[in-house]
Scaffold this motif. Structure first.
Motif, PDB file in Angstrom:
ATOM      1  N   TYR A 118       4.128   9.480  10.072  1.00  0.00           N
ATOM      2  CA  TYR A 118       3.777   9.341   8.666  1.00  0.00           C
ATOM      3  C   TYR A 118       4.303   8.021   8.118  1.00  0.00           C
ATOM      4  O   TYR A 118       5.417   7.601   8.450  1.00  0.00           O
ATOM      5  CB  TYR A 118       4.362  10.498   7.846  1.00  0.00           C
ATOM      6  N   TYR A 119       3.488   7.435   7.251  1.00  0.00           N
ATOM      7  CA  TYR A 119       3.853   6.170   6.620  1.00  0.00           C
ATOM      8  C   TYR A 119       3.749   6.366   5.114  1.00  0.00           C
ATOM      9  O   TYR A 119       2.672   6.656   4.593  1.00  0.00           O
ATOM     10  CB  TYR A 119       2.914   5.051   7.082  1.00  0.00           C
ATOM     11  N   LEU A 155      -5.338   9.714   4.748  1.00  0.00           N
ATOM     12  CA  LEU A 155      -4.369   9.829   3.662  1.00  0.00           C
ATOM     13  C   LEU A 155      -4.257  11.307   3.328  1.00  0.00           C
ATOM     14  O   LEU A 155      -5.269  11.974   3.106  1.00  0.00           O
ATOM     15  CB  LEU A 155      -4.833   9.045   2.434  1.00  0.00           C
ATOM     16  N   PHE A 182      -0.324   4.237   0.035  1.00  0.00           N
ATOM     17  CA  PHE A 182      -1.076   5.270   0.748  1.00  0.00           C
ATOM     18  C   PHE A 182      -1.284   6.519  -0.114  1.00  0.00           C
ATOM     19  O   PHE A 182      -1.165   7.651   0.350  1.00  0.00           O
ATOM     20  CB  PHE A 182      -0.401   5.627   2.078  1.00  0.00           C
ATOM     21  N   ASP A 183      -1.563   6.285  -1.365  1.00  0.00           N
ATOM     22  CA  ASP A 183      -1.872   7.395  -2.253  1.00  0.00           C
ATOM     23  C   ASP A 183      -3.343   7.772  -2.111  1.00  0.00           C
ATOM     24  O   ASP A 183      -4.159   6.971  -1.650  1.00  0.00           O
ATOM     25  CB  ASP A 183      -1.560   7.007  -3.702  1.00  0.00           C
ATOM     26  N   ASP A 187       0.862  -1.183   0.000  1.00  0.00           N
ATOM     27  CA  ASP A 187       0.000   0.000   0.000  1.00  0.00           C
ATOM     28  C   ASP A 187       0.895   1.229   0.000  1.00  0.00           C
ATOM     29  O   ASP A 187       1.715   1.404   0.914  1.00  0.00           O
ATOM     30  CB  ASP A 187      -0.919   0.001   1.227  1.00  0.00           C
ATOM     31  N   PRO A 211      -7.854   5.404   4.920  1.00  0.00           N
ATOM     32  CA  PRO A 211      -7.106   4.324   4.276  1.00  0.00           C
ATOM     33  C   PRO A 211      -8.066   3.345   3.608  1.00  0.00           C
ATOM     34  O   PRO A 211      -9.247   3.295   3.944  1.00  0.00           O
ATOM     35  CB  PRO A 211      -6.347   3.687   5.437  1.00  0.00           C
ATOM     36  N   ASN A 212      -7.542   2.604   2.669  1.00  0.00           N
ATOM     37  CA  ASN A 212      -8.354   1.660   1.910  1.00  0.00           C
ATOM     38  C   ASN A 212      -9.035   0.676   2.858  1.00  0.00           C
ATOM     39  O   ASN A 212      -8.386  -0.173   3.472  1.00  0.00           O
ATOM     40  CB  ASN A 212      -7.449   0.919   0.927  1.00  0.00           C
ATOM     41  N   TRP A 221      -7.553  -2.252   5.271  1.00  0.00           N
ATOM     42  CA  TRP A 221      -7.236  -1.831   6.632  1.00  0.00           C
ATOM     43  C   TRP A 221      -8.490  -1.647   7.475  1.00  0.00           C
ATOM     44  O   TRP A 221      -9.467  -1.070   7.016  1.00  0.00           O
ATOM     45  CB  TRP A 221      -6.482  -0.497   6.610  1.00  0.00           C
ATOM     46  N   TRP A 277       4.823   4.036   2.733  1.00  0.00           N
ATOM     47  CA  TRP A 277       4.325   2.788   2.169  1.00  0.00           C
ATOM     48  C   TRP A 277       4.640   1.630   3.101  1.00  0.00           C
ATOM     49  O   TRP A 277       5.535   1.720   3.951  1.00  0.00           O
ATOM     50  CB  TRP A 277       4.912   2.511   0.773  1.00  0.00           C
ATOM     51  N   ASN A 332       1.144   9.826   1.697  1.00  0.00           N
ATOM     52  CA  ASN A 332       1.443   9.323   3.037  1.00  0.00           C
ATOM     53  C   ASN A 332       0.162   9.015   3.805  1.00  0.00           C
ATOM     54  O   ASN A 332      -0.848   9.702   3.648  1.00  0.00           O
ATOM     55  CB  ASN A 332       2.221  10.366   3.856  1.00  0.00           C
ATOM     56  N   LEU A 333       0.279   8.022   4.652  1.00  0.00           N
ATOM     57  CA  LEU A 333      -0.750   7.771   5.662  1.00  0.00           C
ATOM     58  C   LEU A 333      -0.339   8.522   6.921  1.00  0.00           C
ATOM     59  O   LEU A 333       0.801   8.385   7.386  1.00  0.00           O
ATOM     60  CB  LEU A 333      -0.845   6.274   5.965  1.00  0.00           C
TER      61      LEU A 333
END
Lengths: 276, 232
Positions: free
Chosen positions: B224-225, B60, B27-28, B25, B33-34, B38, B227, B65-66
């Motif tokens: 922040y994540y 997002l 995270f676009d 993922d 989040p999808n 998730w 991916w 980033n997530l």
């Protein structure tokens, strides 16, 4: 929906913190007899699958009743302009770090401390040590192992300010500092070990020790000067002095690459300072 | 027939306990989040957590980033963030590019989890950034027995992961040029499927919380994540 994980995480943490409180910087329940069994989690109360709360319909704002126009008040006498308040005292600037060792060349620091190196291996003849190299404000030292070792290390040692090579040891009282700021890298390995050394130094390594995950690029690490971050290695007997007592006579800081695989292993050390 | 296949696919995606599939993922996008991948937590764990997981703190950012946020706008009711995959994994390499949070007394994480703590069903593999993001806590719980090690780390973005195999777990850094450097390995046997979780939370300043994540002095902020990636 899995309802056990949040409470299970709680149990995880309760067990973890209990172990952390007792075991310093690393633990293995299978070998650390002092580590208590983790506290069991409280019986989990199933958390209902949370449905998002419905968005309430907006309440229409009441129509305001017309307000009669107010009678104009007489213009107030302007109050005298107050004297400007004195400018507030500026916030005190943060106390700057105290430099411990700023590499100046391959053998000394800007603070007058010596830079030294050492290397060791289970089979010493299988290890070839290089020389300390200074470049761009950092010292680099490497050693090459011809074969896999059961233990080995390549290390840099920076001495406290004023401790030139061959001089009388004059340790620094670092007991009033809360953190160590140190710049580290290794182009060959992922972890480095940092040891706080008293005078005389602990030849067996039984002195407060931290580990850092490093990369090939020099990075800044700010490490708390406490028993959690700097624990005496588990193979040592219980220390006779506390960390604070030891810091009152800080003589040197060692940075060690203790990788044991065949090949080259290096240590890159930039400036070191103490944070109040 | 098509409906049957779809049902099979859905069942596989939600309950898969087989070997790791290639999960990614980036995270676009924006919004939450999808939801097909998730589950977002929206509850309070209780002590030593000093915050309530809330939908509102997971989003997002539209910049790839997530964000897992700690929101302290109401100091007596701090909100925080957690997501986990619906899917469970067995073995594989688990890698994340993330910028850990830097709040003192907080924890931002990337980990696998299954079971109930205090029982032999509990297994877990952890990467947790604590102490203002300056300490990396690695841990593996095997049948509720833990083996942990902590390291000083520099703050900022990093790519880091662990590899879980039938006889060992190893942790590694990934350089900007993509080179993996292992920094810890533990020989252990875990075979139970586990869910992948990310969270960012603050402690409640109980003794236990302070001993682990440090003293929380208030304030909020994000982890922040960029991916996450799971591969065989």
């Amino acid at each position: 929906m899995d309802t056990t994980i949040p409470l299970a995480r709680l149990g995880t943490l309760m067990g973890l913190v209990a172990t952390l409180a007792l075991a310093g910087c690393g633990g293995d329940d299978s070998v650390a007899s002092t580590a208590p069994a983790p506290s069991p989690a409280a019986a989990p109360t199933p958390a209902p699958t949370p449905a998002p709360a419905p968005t309430p319909a907006p309440t229409p704002a009441p129509t305001p009743a017309p307000t009669p126009a107010p009678t104009p008040a007489p213009a107030p006498t302007p109050a005298p302009t107050p004297a400007p308040a004195p400018a507030p005292a500026p916030a005190p600037a943060p106390t700057p770090d105290t430099a411990f060792a700023t590499p100046a060349d391959a053998s000394s620091t800007a603070e007058g401390g010596a830079v030294a190196s050492y290397a060791y291996a289970a089979t010493a003849t299988d290890q070839t040590a290089g020389s300390v190299v200074y470049a761009s404000g950092a010292e680099t030292f490497s050693a090459t192992l011809a074969s896999v070792q059961s233990y080995a290390g390549a290390a840099l040692r920076v001495h406290a300010p004023g401790n030139a090579a061959g001089g009388t040891a004059t340790p620094l009282d670092a007991s009033g500092f809360s953190q160590l700021r140190i710049h580290l890298a290794s182009t060959t390995d992922g972890t480095l070990t940092i040891k706080l050394q008293p005078s005389p130094v602990a030849p067996d390594g039984c002195t407060p020790t931290a580990q850092a995950v490093v990369s090939a690029t020099l990075g800044e690490f700010v490490i708390d000067l406490n028993d959690t971050s700097f624990a005496v290695p588990s193979y040592c007997a219980a220390p006779a002095t506390t960390l604070r007592q030891m810091l009152a006579g800080l003589y040197a800081i060692d940075v060690i690459n203790d990788a044991t695989g065949a090949g080259s292993h290096d240590v890159v050390l930039g400036s070191v300072s103490l944070v109040p | 027939m098509r409906r049957f296949i779809t049902a099979l696919a859905l069942a596989a995606s939600f309950t898969s306990a087989a070997h790791a599939t290639n999960f990614f993922d980036g995270f676009d996008g924006s919004g939450g989040p999808n939801g097909a991948s998730w589950q977002t937590s929206n509850w309070r764990n209780g002590a030593p957590f000093g915050c309530t997981f809330a939908y509102s703190e997971v989003w997002l950012g539209g910049n790839g980033n997530l964000t897992l946020n700690v929101n302290s706008s109401v100091p007596s009711a701090v909100k925080c963030a957690e997501v986990r995959t619906w899917q469970s994994f067995t073995y594989g390499k688990f890698v994340v590019r993330m910028q850990p949070g830097t709040i003192a007394g907080a924890d931002s994480s990337f980990f696998l989890y299954t079971g109930t703590a205090g029982t032999s069903s509990h297994n877990e593999i952890d990467i947790e950034f604590i102490n203002g993001g300056r300490t990396l806590h690695t841990n593996v719980w095997t049948a509720d027995r833990q083996n942990w090690q902590q390291y000083a780390v520099s703050t900022g973005w990093r790519t880091i992961g662990f590899e879980w195999r039938p006889t060992y777990v190893r942790w590694f850094n990934v350089s900007d040029s993509g080179v993996e450097t292992e920094f810890r390995r533990v020989y252990t046997t875990i075979s139970a499927p586990m869910q992948l979780m990310l969270n960012h939370w603050v402690g409640d300043n109980s003794a236990g919380a302070k001993n682990f994540v440090g003293q929380y002095n208030g304030g909020g902020g994000a982890a922040y994540y960029d991916w996450v990636k799971v591969s065989d």
